[in-house]
Design a protein around this motif. Structure first.
Motif, PDB file in Angstrom:
ATOM      1  N   ARG A   1       0.831  -1.207   0.000  1.00 24.71           N
ATOM      2  CA  ARG A   1       0.000   0.000   0.000  1.00 24.71           C
ATOM      3  C   ARG A   1       0.869   1.262   0.000  1.00 24.71           C
ATOM      4  O   ARG A   1       0.580   2.233  -0.706  1.00 24.71           O
ATOM      5  CB  ARG A   1      -0.919  -0.007   1.220  1.00 24.71           C
ATOM      6  CG  ARG A   1      -1.817   1.215   1.351  1.00 24.71           C
ATOM      7  CD  ARG A   1      -2.784   1.330   0.206  1.00 24.71           C
ATOM      8  NE  ARG A   1      -3.555   2.578   0.286  1.00 24.71           N
ATOM      9  CZ  ARG A   1      -4.355   3.020  -0.667  1.00 24.71           C
ATOM     10  NH1 ARG A   1      -4.506   2.313  -1.782  1.00 24.71           N
ATOM     11  NH2 ARG A   1      -5.015   4.146  -0.526  1.00 24.71           N
TER      12      ARG A   1
ATOM     13  N   VAL B   1       2.147   1.882  -3.453  1.00 21.27           N
ATOM     14  CA  VAL B   1       1.101   2.404  -4.335  1.00 21.27           C
ATOM     15  C   VAL B   1       0.911   3.906  -4.120  1.00 21.27           C
ATOM     16  O   VAL B   1       0.847   4.683  -5.081  1.00 21.27           O
ATOM     17  CB  VAL B   1      -0.220   1.650  -4.082  1.00 21.27           C
ATOM     18  CG1 VAL B   1      -1.393   2.377  -4.727  1.00 21.27           C
ATOM     19  CG2 VAL B   1      -0.134   0.229  -4.622  1.00 21.27           C
TER      20      VAL B   1
ATOM     21  N   ARG C   1       2.357   7.567  -6.665  1.00 23.09           N
ATOM     22  CA  ARG C   1       1.557   8.633  -7.275  1.00 23.09           C
ATOM     23  C   ARG C   1       2.398   9.887  -7.488  1.00 23.09           C
ATOM     24  O   ARG C   1       2.206  10.608  -8.475  1.00 23.09           O
ATOM     25  CB  ARG C   1       0.360   8.959  -6.370  1.00 23.09           C
ATOM     26  CG  ARG C   1      -0.639   7.813  -6.216  1.00 23.09           C
ATOM     27  CD  ARG C   1      -1.665   8.144  -5.141  1.00 23.09           C
ATOM     28  NE  ARG C   1      -2.584   7.034  -4.916  1.00 23.09           N
ATOM     29  CZ  ARG C   1      -3.464   6.993  -3.914  1.00 23.09           C
ATOM     30  NH1 ARG C   1      -3.530   8.008  -3.061  1.00 23.09           N
ATOM     31  NH2 ARG C   1      -4.260   5.955  -3.771  1.00 23.09           N
TER      32      ARG C   1
ATOM     33  N   VAL D   1       0.078  -0.610 -11.047  1.00 26.22           N
ATOM     34  CA  VAL D   1       1.171  -1.010 -10.154  1.00 26.22           C
ATOM     35  C   VAL D   1       1.100  -2.524  -9.980  1.00 26.22           C
ATOM     36  O   VAL D   1       0.238  -3.034  -9.265  1.00 26.22           O
ATOM     37  CB  VAL D   1       1.082  -0.305  -8.787  1.00 26.22           C
ATOM     38  CG1 VAL D   1       2.265  -0.727  -7.914  1.00 26.22           C
ATOM     39  CG2 VAL D   1       1.052   1.203  -8.964  1.00 26.22           C
TER      40      VAL D   1
ATOM     41  N   GLU E   1      -2.789  -1.180  -6.969  1.00 25.20           N
ATOM     42  CA  GLU E   1      -3.426   0.116  -6.709  1.00 25.20           C
ATOM     43  C   GLU E   1      -4.922  -0.015  -6.457  1.00 25.20           C
ATOM     44  O   GLU E   1      -5.555   0.886  -5.900  1.00 25.20           O
ATOM     45  CB  GLU E   1      -3.167   1.083  -7.876  1.00 25.20           C
ATOM     46  CG  GLU E   1      -3.982   0.851  -9.134  1.00 25.20           C
ATOM     47  CD  GLU E   1      -3.456  -0.259 -10.032  1.00 25.20           C
ATOM     48  OE1 GLU E   1      -4.033  -0.474 -11.116  1.00 25.20           O
ATOM     49  OE2 GLU E   1      -2.458  -0.909  -9.651  1.00 25.20           O
TER      50      GLU E   1
END
Length: 424
Positions: free
Chosen positions: A258, A261, A265, A287, A308
């Motif tokens: 997580r 991910v 960004r 991803v 993602e």
């Protein structure tokens, strides 16, 4: 009686030749339909070649380590029936054992489970008489296990295919009291002059080639950062206590996925592949996280696709499913390819610092070291905190050092303030 000649099958994907990795039969053996005859290695997978007929092996078409063309003679089997020569390609392989040759470290190291449960091994007699230079069939994990136990493999009776020594055989040998560990203490100081030569073929050769290729082609540099994981470990424990029974237990890995991910960004250049021949960098929105996994047959990288779009528990379930499939030899080629960034961890063996090797053509790999409790100064007070290092590597041809440092710092911030993992 007739002779059934089995040719090397066309495994697909334009593959013209494969490496013969291992025979499971020898000349004179009786075989039955669907019995595995040999393992062959492609660029992406270890493939089992089963027999399409019942009969007796009369000739083998190659030696382990030999590269064979599709359509060449693999094996000849004497069969009941007409005396004319019969030829066929081997049937479509019934199982693909994954090749994971593109990473430096692994999630954890434990003996891989077999596709089906085996009965407990029974040691038939005190030991097996083998020549001193005869190398018994055994996986690398079994060899290490035997070394740790002080057992000479050549003395252990193998109950696996073609006499392969299994973990169960080591346990049966110990149960018989034949282990070197039970010998007089003086034996531990005896001189040894034995040598063992191990041919680099199959999975090990593929791993070696990929590792060499990665280190020769990419300009590796590593960056290490210390992270306080006390808060996220408290969150993980809370979620496991509240939802573990209904949703499954969470390890740290889905939190790391997580964090990747969310951090990507702002750093899309890390979620990329570099084609150094075409001089093209492809940044991807999806991803696909490769999770390095250790098995008896070598390192492999099953891929958590579209991380993602996954929740913590979805990621956790997929990581567990893929890791089990890889260790059991059931991961497909699609499940072992297509990653955009790799996460590698040695678990409790993670050490303080590591230098992961890139999973080409990716440009970043994030390595996880072990969690340790240490005294830290927080707001002027010495307190005990859970600390962990991230040891990550990047391709300096396309990733600048500052960007790499900022990327890892972003992951650090997310893990130290875990609520930010879920704030959109």
């Amino acid at each position: 009686m007739g002779t059934h000649v089995i040719k090397m099958p066309d495994i697909g994907e334009g593959i013209a030749e494969v490496e013969l990795s291992q025979w499971h039969v020898k000349v004179g053996d009786l075989v039955v339909e669907d019995q595995v005859l040999a393992d062959v290695m492609t660029d992406k997978a270890m493939v089992d070649i089963p027999s399409p007929v019942n009969g007796k092996v009369i000739a083998l078409g190659g030696q382990p380590g030999e590269v064979m063309a599709v359509g060449s003679v693999l094996i000849s089997i004497e069969v009941e029936g007409a005396g004319n020569l019969k030829e066929s390609a081997a049937p479509v392989p019934v199982k693909e054992a994954p090749v994971a040759p593109k990473v430096e470290a692994a999630v954890e190291s434990k003996p891989a489970a077999t596709a089906a449960p085996r009965p407990a091994a029974v040691c038939q007699g005190p030991m097996v008489a083998r020549e001193a230079d005869e190398r018994p069939l055994a996986s690398p994990a079994v060899r290490k296990h035997a070394l740790d136990l002080g057992i000479q493999l050549r003395l252990v009776r193998g109950t696996g295919p073609a006499g392969r020594v299994l973990h169960e055989d080591l346990e049966a040998y110990l149960a018989q009291g034949q282990s070197n560990a039970s010998a007089p203490a003086a034996a531990a100081y005896a001189q040894r002059n034995d040598e063992e030569q191990i041919q680099v073929i199959g999975m090990r050769r593929k791993i070696a080639q990929r590792m060499q290729d990665a280190t020769q082609r990419a300009a590796h540099f590593s960056y290490v950062e210390e992270i306080d994981v006390t808060a996220i470990e408290e969150l993980r424990a809370h979620l496991n206590e509240k939802h573990g029974a209904s949703r499954g237990k969470l390890t740290l890995l889905p939190f790391l996925v997580r964090a990747l991910v969310v951090a990507l960004r702002d750093f899309p250049q890390m979620n990329a592949r570099y084609d150094d021949e075409a001089q093209v960098i492809t940044r991807l929105g999806a991803v696909h996280v490769g999770v390095a996994t250790q098995s008896d047959v070598g390192l492999m990288v099953p891929v958590v696709r579209h991380a993602e779009a996954r929740s913590l528990w979805d990621s956790a379930a997929e990581i567990s499913r893929l890791a089990n499939a890889a260790r059991n030899g059931k991961a497909s080629r699609d499940e072992l390819s297509g990653s955009t960034i790799t996460l590698t961890s040695l678990g409790a063996l993670g050490g303080i610092v590591s230098t992961p090797v890139l999973n080409l053509p990716e440009v970043a790999i994030v390595g996880v070291n072990k969690i340790v409790e240490r005294p830290m100064v927080v707001k002027g007070q010495v307190v005990i905190r859970k600390m962990m290092n991230l040891s990550s590597s990047f391709d300096h041809r396309v990733v600048d050092g500052m960007d790499a440092a900022l990327f890892i710092q972003a992951i650090r911030g997310l893990l130290e303030q875990p609520a930010t993992l879920f704030v959109e």
